[in-house]
Motif scaffolding. Structure first.
Motif, PDB file in Angstrom:
ATOM      1  N   ALA A   1       0.835  -1.203   0.000  1.00 48.03           N
ATOM      2  CA  ALA A   1       0.000   0.000   0.000  1.00 48.03           C
ATOM      3  C   ALA A   1       0.874   1.259   0.000  1.00 48.03           C
ATOM      4  O   ALA A   1       0.588   2.218  -0.738  1.00 48.03           O
ATOM      5  N   GLN A   2       1.946   1.264   0.779  1.00 47.20           N
ATOM      6  CA  GLN A   2       2.841   2.423   0.827  1.00 47.20           C
ATOM      7  C   GLN A   2       3.511   2.657  -0.526  1.00 47.20           C
ATOM      8  O   GLN A   2       3.646   3.795  -0.967  1.00 47.20           O
ATOM      9  N   GLU A   3       3.914   1.577  -1.185  1.00 45.98           N
ATOM     10  CA  GLU A   3       4.528   1.713  -2.505  1.00 45.98           C
ATOM     11  C   GLU A   3       3.503   2.205  -3.535  1.00 45.98           C
ATOM     12  O   GLU A   3       3.844   2.997  -4.413  1.00 45.98           O
ATOM     13  N   MET A   4       2.271   1.740  -3.410  1.00 47.35           N
ATOM     14  CA  MET A   4       1.215   2.237  -4.298  1.00 47.35           C
ATOM     15  C   MET A   4       1.079   3.746  -4.159  1.00 47.35           C
ATOM     16  O   MET A   4       1.026   4.475  -5.160  1.00 47.35           O
ATOM     17  N   LEU A   5       1.012   4.215  -2.921  1.00 44.10           N
ATOM     18  CA  LEU A   5       0.888   5.655  -2.677  1.00 44.10           C
ATOM     19  C   LEU A   5       2.065   6.413  -3.274  1.00 44.10           C
ATOM     20  O   LEU A   5       1.874   7.424  -3.960  1.00 44.10           O
ATOM     21  N   ALA A   6       3.276   5.933  -3.028  1.00 50.81           N
ATOM     22  CA  ALA A   6       4.477   6.601  -3.541  1.00 50.81           C
ATOM     23  C   ALA A   6       4.482   6.606  -5.074  1.00 50.81           C
ATOM     24  O   ALA A   6       4.830   7.616  -5.702  1.00 50.81           O
ATOM     25  N   ASN A   7       4.095   5.488  -5.676  1.00 47.03           N
ATOM     26  CA  ASN A   7       4.039   5.419  -7.142  1.00 47.03           C
ATOM     27  C   ASN A   7       3.031   6.412  -7.702  1.00 47.03           C
ATOM     28  O   ASN A   7       3.300   7.100  -8.697  1.00 47.03           O
ATOM     29  N   LEU A   8       1.875   6.489  -7.073  1.00 55.66           N
ATOM     30  CA  LEU A   8       0.836   7.393  -7.560  1.00 55.66           C
ATOM     31  C   LEU A   8       1.216   8.861  -7.379  1.00 55.66           C
ATOM     32  O   LEU A   8       0.851   9.698  -8.211  1.00 55.66           O
ATOM     33  N   VAL A   9       1.955   9.180  -6.317  1.00 54.96           N
ATOM     34  CA  VAL A   9       2.443  10.556  -6.155  1.00 54.96           C
ATOM     35  C   VAL A   9       3.304  10.923  -7.365  1.00 54.96           C
ATOM     36  O   VAL A   9       3.108  11.972  -7.995  1.00 54.96           O
ATOM     37  N   LYS A  10       4.258  10.059  -7.687  1.00 51.66           N
ATOM     38  CA  LYS A  10       5.148  10.327  -8.827  1.00 51.66           C
ATOM     39  C   LYS A  10       4.353  10.460 -10.124  1.00 51.66           C
ATOM     40  O   LYS A  10       4.642  11.329 -10.946  1.00 51.66           O
TER      41      LYS A  10
ATOM     42  N   LEU B   1      -2.071  12.274  -1.580  1.00 56.58           N
ATOM     43  CA  LEU B   1      -1.360  10.993  -1.523  1.00 56.58           C
ATOM     44  C   LEU B   1      -0.093  11.105  -0.676  1.00 56.58           C
ATOM     45  O   LEU B   1       0.213  10.212   0.119  1.00 56.58           O
ATOM     46  N   ARG B   2       0.636  12.230  -0.835  1.00 59.00           N
ATOM     47  CA  ARG B   2       1.836  12.440  -0.014  1.00 59.00           C
ATOM     48  C   ARG B   2       1.477  12.498   1.467  1.00 59.00           C
ATOM     49  O   ARG B   2       2.200  11.976   2.318  1.00 59.00           O
ATOM     50  N   ALA B   3       0.341  13.118   1.789  1.00 55.91           N
ATOM     51  CA  ALA B   3      -0.098  13.215   3.180  1.00 55.91           C
ATOM     52  C   ALA B   3      -0.353  11.828   3.772  1.00 55.91           C
ATOM     53  O   ALA B   3      -0.116  11.595   4.960  1.00 55.91           O
ATOM     54  N   MET B   4      -0.829  10.904   2.929  1.00 56.72           N
ATOM     55  CA  MET B   4      -1.056   9.528   3.395  1.00 56.72           C
ATOM     56  C   MET B   4       0.265   8.812   3.703  1.00 56.72           C
ATOM     57  O   MET B   4       0.296   7.882   4.495  1.00 56.72           O
ATOM     58  N   LEU B   5       1.330   9.255   3.064  1.00 54.08           N
ATOM     59  CA  LEU B   5       2.643   8.648   3.308  1.00 54.08           C
ATOM     60  C   LEU B   5       3.258   9.116   4.628  1.00 54.08           C
ATOM     61  O   LEU B   5       4.174   8.502   5.132  1.00 54.08           O
ATOM     62  N   GLY B   6       2.741  10.219   5.155  1.00 56.11           N
ATOM     63  CA  GLY B   6       3.223  10.717   6.449  1.00 56.11           C
ATOM     64  C   GLY B   6       4.377  11.659   6.365  1.00 56.11           C
ATOM     65  O   GLY B   6       4.954  12.003   5.438  1.00 56.11           O
TER      66      GLY B   6
END
Length: 157
Positions: free
Chosen positions: A101-110, A152-157
């Protein structure tokens, strides 16, 4: 029967703008597919939150591809519409894995940021041609993608 398009934008300018919009369409559609994939396959403690967030995002992207394609058509150019065409035009990398899930978020930010860059790159063409409808579309798309990247970045913390 073919009719001449006389909207105050020269044919060469309309073609260049449409080429840029075709890249934006390809990025948007590829991001739609990726986000939908993540919606289906996300797991973990944030499942419900991310599942719903991704659904909201892919739904918005689904509507956006129509707006972009219709603008290309209004400029008198055929919009790309196949996976092959999109793959050749997009900067978004497909993901045929199931990342965390964390990688999904990071990928979608990019990816959201990449779509902003594509939209921004078309702006000088629209500006030079005094193509306000395209400029308006680009502004709206950049606002959506910048805001989504922030969330999305906010979800990453």
């Amino acid at each position: 029967m073919t009719t001449t398009i006389d909207i105050g934008i020269a044919e060469e300018q309309r073609q260049k703008i449409a080429e840029g919009l075709s890249r934006l369409l390809a990025d948007t559609y590829t991001l739609y597919l990726k986000t939908h994939n993540y919606h289906w396959n996300v797991t973990g403690p944030m499942f419900n939150t991310l599942h719903l967030m991704f659904e909201t995002q892919y739904t918005e992207l689904s509507l956006a591809v129509d707006l972009i394609a219709e603008r290309i058509r209004a400029l008198g150019v055929v919009a790309p519409g196949s996976y092959r065409q999109f793959a050749a035009l997009t900067v978004i990398k497909e993901d045929d894995t199931v990342p965390s899930a964390q990688e999904m978020l990071a990928n979608l930010v990019k990816d959201q940021e990449a779509v902003v860059r594509t939209a921004r790159s078309i702006f000088p063409l629209a500006d030079e041609a005094h193509d306000e409808p395209t400029a308006d579309l680009l502004t709206q798309r950049m606002q959506v993608h910048e805001k989504t990247a922030w969330m999305l970045r906010a979800m990453l913390g």
